[in-house]
Design a protein around this motif. Sequence first.
Motif, mmCIF file in Angstrom:
data_model
loop_
_atom_site.group_PDB
_atom_site.id
_atom_site.type_symbol
_atom_site.label_atom_id
_atom_site.label_comp_id
_atom_site.label_asym_id
_atom_site.label_seq_id
_atom_site.Cartn_x
_atom_site.Cartn_y
_atom_site.Cartn_z
ATOM 1 N N ASP A 201 0.794 -1.224 0.000
ATOM 2 C CA ASP A 201 0.000 0.000 0.000
ATOM 3 C C ASP A 201 0.830 1.279 0.000
ATOM 4 O OD1 ASP A 201 1.019 -0.416 2.533
ATOM 5 O OD2 ASP A 201 -0.738 0.426 3.561
ATOM 6 N N ARG A 202 2.157 1.147 -0.021
ATOM 7 C CA ARG A 202 2.969 2.362 0.109
ATOM 8 C C ARG A 202 4.418 2.091 -0.319
ATOM 9 N NH1 ARG A 202 2.912 -0.368 4.805
ATOM 10 N NH2 ARG A 202 4.801 -0.389 6.115
ATOM 11 N N ALA A 203 5.111 3.164 -0.531
ATOM 12 C CA ALA A 203 6.564 3.121 -0.726
ATOM 13 C C ALA A 203 7.187 3.963 0.377
ATOM 14 C CB ALA A 203 6.949 3.658 -2.094
ATOM 15 N N GLU A 204 8.270 3.458 0.938
ATOM 16 C CA GLU A 204 8.978 4.196 1.972
ATOM 17 C C GLU A 204 10.387 4.492 1.493
ATOM 18 O OE1 GLU A 204 6.604 2.243 5.806
ATOM 19 O OE2 GLU A 204 8.801 2.136 5.691
ATOM 20 N N PHE A 205 10.816 5.733 1.691
ATOM 21 C CA PHE A 205 12.143 6.178 1.282
ATOM 22 C C PHE A 205 12.941 6.448 2.554
ATOM 23 C CE2 PHE A 205 9.078 7.310 -1.966
ATOM 24 C CZ PHE A 205 9.655 6.771 -3.105
ATOM 25 N N HIS A 206 13.931 5.589 2.824
ATOM 26 C CA HIS A 206 14.586 5.578 4.126
ATOM 27 C C HIS A 206 15.976 6.200 4.087
ATOM 28 C CE1 HIS A 206 11.945 3.110 6.752
ATOM 29 N NE2 HIS A 206 11.448 2.734 5.582
ATOM 30 N N PRO A 207 16.260 7.047 5.075
ATOM 31 C CA PRO A 207 17.647 7.408 5.319
ATOM 32 C C PRO A 207 18.326 6.212 5.995
ATOM 33 C CG PRO A 207 16.263 8.337 7.019
ATOM 34 C CD PRO A 207 15.336 7.663 6.042
ATOM 35 N N ARG A 208 19.569 6.047 5.776
ATOM 36 C CA ARG A 208 20.358 5.050 6.513
ATOM 37 C C ARG A 208 21.450 5.849 7.208
ATOM 38 N NH1 ARG A 208 16.425 1.393 6.256
ATOM 39 N NH2 ARG A 208 16.090 0.552 4.142
ATOM 40 N N SER A 209 21.064 6.420 8.356
ATOM 41 C CA SER A 209 21.887 7.470 8.939
ATOM 42 C C SER A 209 22.086 7.258 10.427
ATOM 43 C CB SER A 209 21.231 8.838 8.700
ATOM 44 O OG SER A 209 21.959 9.872 9.306
ATOM 45 N N SER A 210 23.232 7.724 10.896
ATOM 46 C CA SER A 210 23.494 7.752 12.335
ATOM 47 C C SER A 210 22.835 8.954 12.998
ATOM 48 C CB SER A 210 25.005 7.804 12.575
ATOM 49 O OG SER A 210 25.569 8.967 11.972
ATOM 50 N N ASN A 211 22.279 9.843 12.187
ATOM 51 C CA ASN A 211 21.657 11.062 12.700
ATOM 52 C C ASN A 211 20.157 10.829 12.858
ATOM 53 O OD1 ASN A 211 20.633 13.630 13.182
ATOM 54 N ND2 ASN A 211 21.977 14.623 11.703
ATOM 55 N N PRO A 212 19.636 10.839 14.088
ATOM 56 C CA PRO A 212 18.223 10.501 14.300
ATOM 57 C C PRO A 212 17.237 11.540 13.769
ATOM 58 C CG PRO A 212 19.232 11.250 16.342
ATOM 59 C CD PRO A 212 20.342 11.122 15.345
ATOM 60 N N LYS A 213 17.705 12.712 13.376
ATOM 61 C CA LYS A 213 16.769 13.732 12.879
ATOM 62 C C LYS A 213 16.219 13.358 11.503
ATOM 63 C CE LYS A 213 19.694 16.980 10.310
ATOM 64 N NZ LYS A 213 20.185 18.366 10.204
ATOM 65 N N HIS A 214 16.910 12.487 10.784
ATOM 66 C CA HIS A 214 16.445 12.097 9.458
ATOM 67 C C HIS A 214 15.373 11.021 9.588
ATOM 68 C CE1 HIS A 214 19.505 14.521 7.672
ATOM 69 N NE2 HIS A 214 20.497 13.820 8.192
ATOM 70 N N LYS A 215 14.218 11.253 8.979
ATOM 71 C CA LYS A 215 13.083 10.345 9.074
ATOM 72 C C LYS A 215 12.715 9.818 7.697
ATOM 73 C CE LYS A 215 12.758 11.409 13.428
ATOM 74 N NZ LYS A 215 13.226 10.446 14.475
ATOM 75 N N PRO A 216 12.082 8.636 7.641
ATOM 76 C CA PRO A 216 11.632 8.121 6.339
ATOM 77 C C PRO A 216 10.556 9.014 5.734
ATOM 78 C CG PRO A 216 11.622 6.400 8.025
ATOM 79 C CD PRO A 216 11.806 7.700 8.741
ATOM 80 N N ILE A 217 10.482 8.996 4.405
ATOM 81 C CA ILE A 217 9.381 9.609 3.679
ATOM 82 C C ILE A 217 8.451 8.480 3.265
ATOM 83 C CG2 ILE A 217 8.699 10.952 1.661
ATOM 84 C CD1 ILE A 217 11.530 12.132 1.639
ATOM 85 N N VAL A 218 7.211 8.537 3.696
ATOM 86 C CA VAL A 218 6.237 7.481 3.413
ATOM 87 C C VAL A 218 5.228 8.016 2.410
ATOM 88 C CG1 VAL A 218 4.520 5.913 4.371
ATOM 89 C CG2 VAL A 218 6.559 6.509 5.710
ATOM 90 N N VAL A 219 5.103 7.307 1.286
ATOM 91 C CA VAL A 219 4.170 7.721 0.233
ATOM 92 C C VAL A 219 3.177 6.594 0.001
ATOM 93 C CG1 VAL A 219 3.915 8.440 -2.160
ATOM 94 C CG2 VAL A 219 5.933 9.165 -0.859
ATOM 95 N N HIS A 220 1.923 6.860 0.275
ATOM 96 C CA HIS A 220 0.868 5.883 0.013
ATOM 97 C C HIS A 220 0.477 5.971 -1.460
ATOM 98 C CE1 HIS A 220 0.239 4.601 4.214
ATOM 99 N NE2 HIS A 220 0.659 5.829 4.478
ATOM 100 N N HIS A 221 -0.462 5.163 -1.882
ATOM 101 C CA HIS A 221 -0.781 5.099 -3.306
ATOM 102 C C HIS A 221 -1.248 6.442 -3.852
ATOM 103 C CE1 HIS A 221 0.203 1.003 -3.792
ATOM 104 N NE2 HIS A 221 -0.821 0.505 -3.125
ATOM 105 N N ASP A 222 -1.822 7.303 -2.980
ATOM 106 C CA ASP A 222 -2.054 8.678 -3.422
ATOM 107 C C ASP A 222 -0.733 9.411 -3.259
ATOM 108 O OD1 ASP A 222 -2.002 8.579 -0.681
ATOM 109 O OD2 ASP A 222 -3.474 10.160 -0.404
ATOM 110 N N SER A 223 -0.220 9.970 -4.351
ATOM 111 C CA SER A 223 1.131 10.511 -4.359
ATOM 112 C C SER A 223 1.232 11.884 -3.707
ATOM 113 C CB SER A 223 1.654 10.630 -5.806
ATOM 114 O OG SER A 223 0.803 11.471 -6.558
ATOM 115 N N GLU A 224 0.115 12.453 -3.302
ATOM 116 C CA GLU A 224 0.145 13.788 -2.701
ATOM 117 C C GLU A 224 0.035 13.647 -1.189
ATOM 118 O OE1 GLU A 224 0.500 17.903 -3.565
ATOM 119 O OE2 GLU A 224 0.464 16.166 -4.873
ATOM 120 N N ALA A 225 1.014 14.164 -0.463
ATOM 121 C CA ALA A 225 0.998 14.084 0.985
ATOM 122 C C ALA A 225 -0.101 14.987 1.547
ATOM 123 C CB ALA A 225 2.355 14.506 1.545
ATOM 124 N N ASP A 226 -0.558 14.656 2.775
ATOM 125 C CA ASP A 226 -1.639 15.404 3.387
ATOM 126 C C ASP A 226 -1.269 16.857 3.631
ATOM 127 O OD1 ASP A 226 -2.692 12.592 5.444
ATOM 128 O OD2 ASP A 226 -3.199 13.160 3.380
#
Length: 247
Positions: A201-226
């Motif tokens: 139901d979605r695609a997730e774009f993940h940082p692979r980082s030691s820095n906790p401020k970076h968060k995944p971008i989650v895109v559901h089948h509707d490509s426009e974020a809320d």
Amino acid sequence: MTEPKTRLKEARAAAGFASPTDAANAFPRDINKNTLISHENGNRPISRKAAEKYGELFGKKAGWILFGENGADDGSTPARPPPELTLLRTGLVAGRLAGTVEAGTFREVDEFDQSEAVEILLPRDEKFPNARQLVFDVGGDSLNELRPRPILSGDRLVCLAYEDVAHEVELRDGMVVVVQRTRDSGHFREWSVKQIELYNDRAEFHPRSSNPKHKPIVVHHDSEADDGVSVEIIALVRRVMNEMPGF
């Protein structure tokens, strides 16, 4: 006397483009559709640099677009044809240095600032010889724990323009991509490099980082974020380059 926005519309139409979308599709490296619409609506002033670029693309003088100098046709030059990938006899191709990928940094879009829009020579991608190669410089630490090879600040990414290969490359878990997020009707954008995780139901774009401020971008089948932020893949990372210090 007509206004700059009206003369810009006339120049675009005279060059054979029925709409801003048609012009942006013909010159994707040079024109941002939302910016052109804002210029034609008068919601955004046309800078000298923008007028010079429009004049080059649409075959009119920048001065005429801005001030109505010399009449509509006097001194016009042929509109530039849509750009094509240049193949060189040496087996190298011209790749475009597009800019910097840095998570969390939104920059105002000014496609007329050519300070970073330079071409560099790259080995031809034998698997995708007709795809444009885009180059991004890495800033920040959003993939400093990527495995098997981290991507670090100062690295240079050689990528394929996603729109050129989307019909033949299926996205898979683990691919590393350049993601574009835009806000404020496309006037601000963030380019970041992420690793894909795909779900039903979605695609997730993940940082692979030691820095906790970076968060995944989650895109559901509707490509426009809320929150009104648009998210799209613009490039697939093929190679990572860096230079040794001391030179």
